[in-house]
Design a protein around this motif. Structure first.
Motif, PDB file in Angstrom:
ATOM      1  N   TYR A 204       0.812  -1.216   0.000  1.00 27.79           N
ATOM      2  CA  TYR A 204       0.000   0.000   0.000  1.00 27.79           C
ATOM      3  C   TYR A 204       0.845   1.265   0.000  1.00 27.79           C
ATOM      4  CZ  TYR A 204      -4.219  -2.711   0.719  1.00 27.79           C
ATOM      5  OH  TYR A 204      -5.265  -3.584   0.547  1.00 27.79           O
ATOM      6  N   LEU A 205       2.130   1.146   0.283  1.00 28.23           N
ATOM      7  CA  LEU A 205       3.009   2.302   0.344  1.00 28.23           C
ATOM      8  C   LEU A 205       3.959   2.290  -0.844  1.00 28.23           C
ATOM      9  CD1 LEU A 205       3.892   2.104   4.157  1.00 28.23           C
ATOM     10  CD2 LEU A 205       1.951   3.254   3.073  1.00 28.23           C
ATOM     11  N   GLY A 206       4.642   3.411  -1.055  1.00 25.98           N
ATOM     12  CA  GLY A 206       5.587   3.492  -2.161  1.00 25.98           C
ATOM     13  C   GLY A 206       6.914   2.831  -1.861  1.00 25.98           C
ATOM     14  N   HIS A 207       7.039   2.246  -0.695  1.00 24.02           N
ATOM     15  CA  HIS A 207       8.231   1.500  -0.291  1.00 24.02           C
ATOM     16  C   HIS A 207       7.755   0.257   0.445  1.00 24.02           C
ATOM     17  CE1 HIS A 207       7.583   2.780   3.863  1.00 24.02           C
ATOM     18  NE2 HIS A 207       7.347   3.985   3.383  1.00 24.02           N
ATOM     19  N   PRO A 208       8.610  -0.723   0.677  1.00 19.97           N
ATOM     20  CA  PRO A 208       8.142  -1.996   1.232  1.00 19.97           C
ATOM     21  C   PRO A 208       8.037  -2.032   2.749  1.00 19.97           C
ATOM     22  CG  PRO A 208      10.446  -2.181   0.628  1.00 19.97           C
ATOM     23  CD  PRO A 208      10.009  -0.809   0.187  1.00 19.97           C
ATOM     24  N   GLY A 209       8.153  -0.897   3.425  1.00 21.25           N
ATOM     25  CA  GLY A 209       8.108  -0.896   4.879  1.00 21.25           C
ATOM     26  C   GLY A 209       6.765  -1.365   5.411  1.00 21.25           C
ATOM     27  N   GLN A 210       6.797  -2.181   6.450  1.00 24.93           N
ATOM     28  CA  GLN A 210       5.567  -2.654   7.072  1.00 24.93           C
ATOM     29  C   GLN A 210       5.874  -3.189   8.458  1.00 24.93           C
ATOM     30  OE1 GLN A 210       3.955  -6.415   5.485  1.00 24.93           O
ATOM     31  NE2 GLN A 210       5.761  -6.522   4.175  1.00 24.93           N
ATOM     32  N   LEU A 211       4.827  -3.264   9.285  1.00 21.89           N
ATOM     33  CA  LEU A 211       4.958  -3.910  10.584  1.00 21.89           C
ATOM     34  C   LEU A 211       4.895  -5.419  10.388  1.00 21.89           C
ATOM     35  CD1 LEU A 211       2.641  -1.856  12.952  1.00 21.89           C
ATOM     36  CD2 LEU A 211       5.122  -1.832  12.869  1.00 21.89           C
ATOM     37  N   VAL A 212       5.678  -6.130  11.148  1.00 20.15           N
ATOM     38  CA  VAL A 212       5.652  -7.589  11.090  1.00 20.15           C
ATOM     39  C   VAL A 212       5.146  -8.092  12.435  1.00 20.15           C
ATOM     40  CG1 VAL A 212       6.981  -9.691  10.744  1.00 20.15           C
ATOM     41  CG2 VAL A 212       7.564  -7.622   9.456  1.00 20.15           C
ATOM     42  N   GLY A 213       3.927  -8.593  12.457  1.00 23.40           N
ATOM     43  CA  GLY A 213       3.350  -9.087  13.699  1.00 23.40           C
ATOM     44  C   GLY A 213       3.847 -10.484  14.030  1.00 23.40           C
ATOM     45  N   THR A 214       4.115 -10.715  15.309  1.00 18.81           N
ATOM     46  CA  THR A 214       4.530 -12.042  15.756  1.00 18.81           C
ATOM     47  C   THR A 214       3.346 -12.997  15.687  1.00 18.81           C
ATOM     48  OG1 THR A 214       6.066 -10.994  17.289  1.00 18.81           O
ATOM     49  CG2 THR A 214       5.573 -13.320  17.655  1.00 18.81           C
ATOM     50  N   PRO A 215       3.494 -14.165  15.078  1.00 14.45           N
ATOM     51  CA  PRO A 215       2.367 -15.112  15.046  1.00 14.45           C
ATOM     52  C   PRO A 215       1.917 -15.463  16.461  1.00 14.45           C
ATOM     53  CG  PRO A 215       4.126 -15.818  13.565  1.00 14.45           C
ATOM     54  CD  PRO A 215       4.676 -14.686  14.378  1.00 14.45           C
ATOM     55  N   PRO A 216       0.625 -15.600  16.677  1.00 14.66           N
ATOM     56  CA  PRO A 216       0.155 -15.917  18.030  1.00 14.66           C
ATOM     57  C   PRO A 216       0.628 -17.290  18.486  1.00 14.66           C
ATOM     58  CG  PRO A 216      -1.643 -16.070  16.441  1.00 14.66           C
ATOM     59  CD  PRO A 216      -0.482 -15.473  15.712  1.00 14.66           C
ATOM     60  N   ASP A 217       1.028 -17.358  19.730  1.00 15.38           N
ATOM     61  CA  ASP A 217       1.421 -18.626  20.350  1.00 15.38           C
ATOM     62  C   ASP A 217       0.160 -19.224  20.972  1.00 15.38           C
ATOM     63  OD1 ASP A 217       2.376 -20.697  21.893  1.00 15.38           O
ATOM     64  OD2 ASP A 217       4.117 -19.598  22.648  1.00 15.38           O
ATOM     65  N   LEU A 218      -0.558 -20.004  20.189  1.00 14.79           N
ATOM     66  CA  LEU A 218      -1.866 -20.492  20.624  1.00 14.79           C
ATOM     67  C   LEU A 218      -1.756 -21.438  21.815  1.00 14.79           C
ATOM     68  CD1 LEU A 218      -3.592 -21.058  17.160  1.00 14.79           C
ATOM     69  CD2 LEU A 218      -3.758 -19.087  18.692  1.00 14.79           C
ATOM     70  N   VAL A 219      -0.688 -22.212  21.866  1.00 16.81           N
ATOM     71  CA  VAL A 219      -0.512 -23.118  23.006  1.00 16.81           C
ATOM     72  C   VAL A 219      -0.348 -22.307  24.286  1.00 16.81           C
ATOM     73  CG1 VAL A 219       0.987 -24.867  24.031  1.00 16.81           C
ATOM     74  CG2 VAL A 219       0.456 -24.949  21.576  1.00 16.81           C
ATOM     75  N   TRP A 220       0.500 -21.277  24.233  1.00 15.32           N
ATOM     76  CA  TRP A 220       0.699 -20.438  25.416  1.00 15.32           C
ATOM     77  C   TRP A 220      -0.586 -19.700  25.777  1.00 15.32           C
ATOM     78  CZ3 TRP A 220       0.190 -15.244  26.418  1.00 15.32           C
ATOM     79  CH2 TRP A 220       0.691 -14.806  27.644  1.00 15.32           C
ATOM     80  N   LEU A 221      -1.292 -19.173  24.769  1.00 13.44           N
ATOM     81  CA  LEU A 221      -2.516 -18.426  25.041  1.00 13.44           C
ATOM     82  C   LEU A 221      -3.557 -19.296  25.738  1.00 13.44           C
ATOM     83  CD1 LEU A 221      -2.943 -16.305  21.782  1.00 13.44           C
ATOM     84  CD2 LEU A 221      -2.595 -15.416  24.092  1.00 13.44           C
ATOM     85  N   ARG A 222      -3.709 -20.525  25.271  1.00 16.44           N
ATOM     86  CA  ARG A 222      -4.701 -21.412  25.907  1.00 16.44           C
ATOM     87  C   ARG A 222      -4.351 -21.648  27.374  1.00 16.44           C
ATOM     88  NH1 ARG A 222      -4.007 -24.365  20.920  1.00 16.44           N
ATOM     89  NH2 ARG A 222      -5.768 -23.970  19.522  1.00 16.44           N
ATOM     90  N   ALA A 223      -3.066 -21.801  27.657  1.00 22.52           N
ATOM     91  CA  ALA A 223      -2.650 -22.044  29.039  1.00 22.52           C
ATOM     92  C   ALA A 223      -2.739 -20.782  29.886  1.00 22.52           C
ATOM     93  CB  ALA A 223      -1.222 -22.589  29.055  1.00 22.52           C
ATOM     94  N   ALA A 224      -2.515 -19.613  29.267  1.00 22.84           N
ATOM     95  CA  ALA A 224      -2.461 -18.362  30.024  1.00 22.84           C
ATOM     96  C   ALA A 224      -3.833 -17.742  30.251  1.00 22.84           C
ATOM     97  CB  ALA A 224      -1.563 -17.362  29.293  1.00 22.84           C
TER      98      ALA A 224
END
Length: 528
Positions: A204-224
């Motif tokens: 969407y931008l004139g350059h390739p910059g973007q935020l890179v989100g960490t994939p969710p740790d579903l195993v940790w989330l279920r336990a937490a």
């Protein structure tokens, strides 16, 4: 044909392709890559001058402005990009979101304090863009909730833009508040549209910059997740508008009495604010850039009516700032052995923590730290976070005095081996600072930042003050012990989430009352 000549021809070729189809973002990004590959300074300068003379409007002008901002560093191009983003029709909320997300990341990386962070986002007109995205979502979706009077708060929809894992501070903060509310007897459900993972965000931008989100740790989330609390995460293979609509469809049947928003911004808040009280908790020492009735401020001086408008302007509705300094529940962990951290007897360990240390350790601060290590062979500096790579600014520092650790699930086991916590000149770092305070470490941070806001009078006024305090700490173990104890007490009395329950419920009640007032104003019959 020499490589330099070839690179210049490739650059000219990429420019010709852009001029032939200036609305094609992929061509602008190819031009960016060719510019980066071309080592000839005159050719690069000529390209910038030629691009600046081109007159594009609409999408082409937006792509041009974002590329020029990235290549030249001139912020005036961001102002033009923002103005164009607000005017382009038809409206593409994903373009707006990609721009706001990138500018937020840029402001975090480059801003050394709260004022600079806010100024960068105001210059990008981020509050107006967020408000526009919210209005578009309201216009394009059926109301998920019918506005109703809320007599008491029994069910809370906790909305956060992104859930990840144990090393993601916003995720931990959201889960901690879900647990607080549940222990108070309220029903809680979490909803996360995963805004940071956007389809083709870089296009969407004139350059390739973007935020890179960490994939969710579903195993940790279920336990937490607290028992009895569910979490709904959007599928990131769908577009953002589709995710927001799907999330609204899930929130509707839950019929919350209150929305607790943990984060900086999400267009998802606009339709929720229209129908329910909203309480906001921002990760930074700013109000949320979102419509809320009450926002939980870590600093008492930012409280009261209109504090949010003073920060983000009139694009968002007025909100009440309520003092709420609680941010962290301290969980001690068995201390890691000094030997395991590469620390020899007699060495004094300094520690800095962060996910973006490669960018944040820079400039005069990094140069002075490298010089300090060269003067003091007894010092070892632990850098914890990110990939564990050496920051470029420390390439000349004594390698034997650096310990590089990649991102950890926590640092409670590392801090006991350290004598001082050093926060770089950056907007963020507040949660790491709080964790160091909980362990009784003396902390150095510049005032006006998330980290400095935690320290009160012990925050440094500027870099000279910072390094004067650092020298004093290094030479005086008693001073380190005294200030470390004072910071531990400050944490226990003002920041420990174990104490937050009554204050959180009081904030929820205030949000409910303010919602009823604005609802009454909307539903009151016109004066005769």
């Amino acid at each position: 044909m020499s490589d330099p000549t070839r690179d210049q021809l490739l650059l000219q070729d990429a420019l010709a392709r852009v001029l032939a189809s200036p609305v094609d973002g992929r061509r602008w990004q190819q031009l960016y890559h060719r510019y980066e590959q071309c080592a000839a300074a005159p050719a690069r300068q000529a390209l910038l001058a030629l691009l600046a003379r081109q007159s594009f409007d609409g999408v082409a002008g937006f792509l041009q402005a974002t590329l020029l901002a990235r290549l030249s560093g001139e912020r005036g191009h961001i102002e033009r990009a923002a103005a164009l983003a607000l005017s382009i029709t038809p409206l593409d909320v994903e373009r707006l979101h990609a721009f706001v997300a990138y500018e937020w990341g840029d402001a975090l990386r480059d801003g050394i304090d709260r004022a600079g962070f806010v100024a960068r986002l105001r210059q990008a007109r981020a509050p107006e863009l967020v408000a526009l995205m919210g209005r578009e979502l309201v216009a394009q979706t059926a109301a998920p909730l019918a506005s109703r009077a809320v007599e008491r708060v029994a069910r809370v929809a906790l909305v956060t833009p992104f859930l990840a894992g144990a090393a993601h501070t916003p995720t931990v903060l959201a889960l901690e508040h879900a647990a607080l509310l549940q222990r108070a007897g309220l029903q809680v459900q979490l909803f996360a549209p995963q805004d940071q993972v956007q389809l083709e965000q870089g296009h969407y931008l004139g350059h390739p910059g973007q935020l890179v989100g960490t994939p969710p740790d579903l195993v940790w989330l279920r336990a937490a997740l607290p028992a009895g609390v569910s979490a709904s995460l959007s599928d990131p293979t769908f577009s953002l508008p589709q995710r927001w609509c799907a999330m609204l469809a899930l929130i509707g049947p839950f019929d919350p009495d209150l929305v607790l928003f943990v984060g900086l911004q999400s267009p998802l808040l606009a339709p929720l604010y229209a129908a329910r009280p909203v309480l906001g908790l921002c990760l930074h020492s700013t109000p949320p850039m979102a419509p809320v009735d009450v926002w939980l401020s870590a600093a008492a001086e930012h409280c009261g009516e209109g504090a949010g408008a003073a920060v983000w302007g009139a694009a968002l509705p007025p909100a009440w700032g309520l003092h709420y300094p609680y941010r962290l529940r301290y969980r001690p962990a068995p201390a890691r052995q000094r030997e395991a951290l590469g620390l020899a007897p007699g060495q004094l360990a300094l520690v800095t923590v962060g996910a973006r240390l490669g960018e944040e350790i820079a400039g005069p601060w990094a140069a002075r730290m490298a010089a300090l290590l060269a003067r003091r062979a007894d010092l070892v500096w632990l850098l914890v976070g990110g990939s564990g790579a050496l920051p470029a600014a420390l390439a000349g520092a004594p390698a034997g005095q650096l310990r590089l650790l990649p991102q950890q699930a926590g640092v409670a086991d590392i801090l006991p081996a350290c004598a001082l916590f050093l926060n770089p000149p950056r907007m963020g770092g507040g949660f790491s600072v709080a964790e160091a305070m909980a362990q009784g470490l003396p902390v150095l941070a510049l005032g006006g930042s998330d980290g400095g806001a935690k320290l009160g009078a012990l925050a440094a006024a500027d870099l000279d003050d910072y390094f004067a305090r650092l020298d004093a700490y290094l030479d005086d173990a008693a001073l380190r012990a005294r200030d470390g104890a004072a910071l531990r007490l400050r944490f226990e009395q003002e920041m420990d989430l174990e104490r937050a329950g009554p204050a959180l419920l009081a904030a929820a009640e205030l949000a409910r009352q303010r919602y009823l007032l604005r609802r009454a104003a909307l539903t009151a019959p016109p004066a005769s």
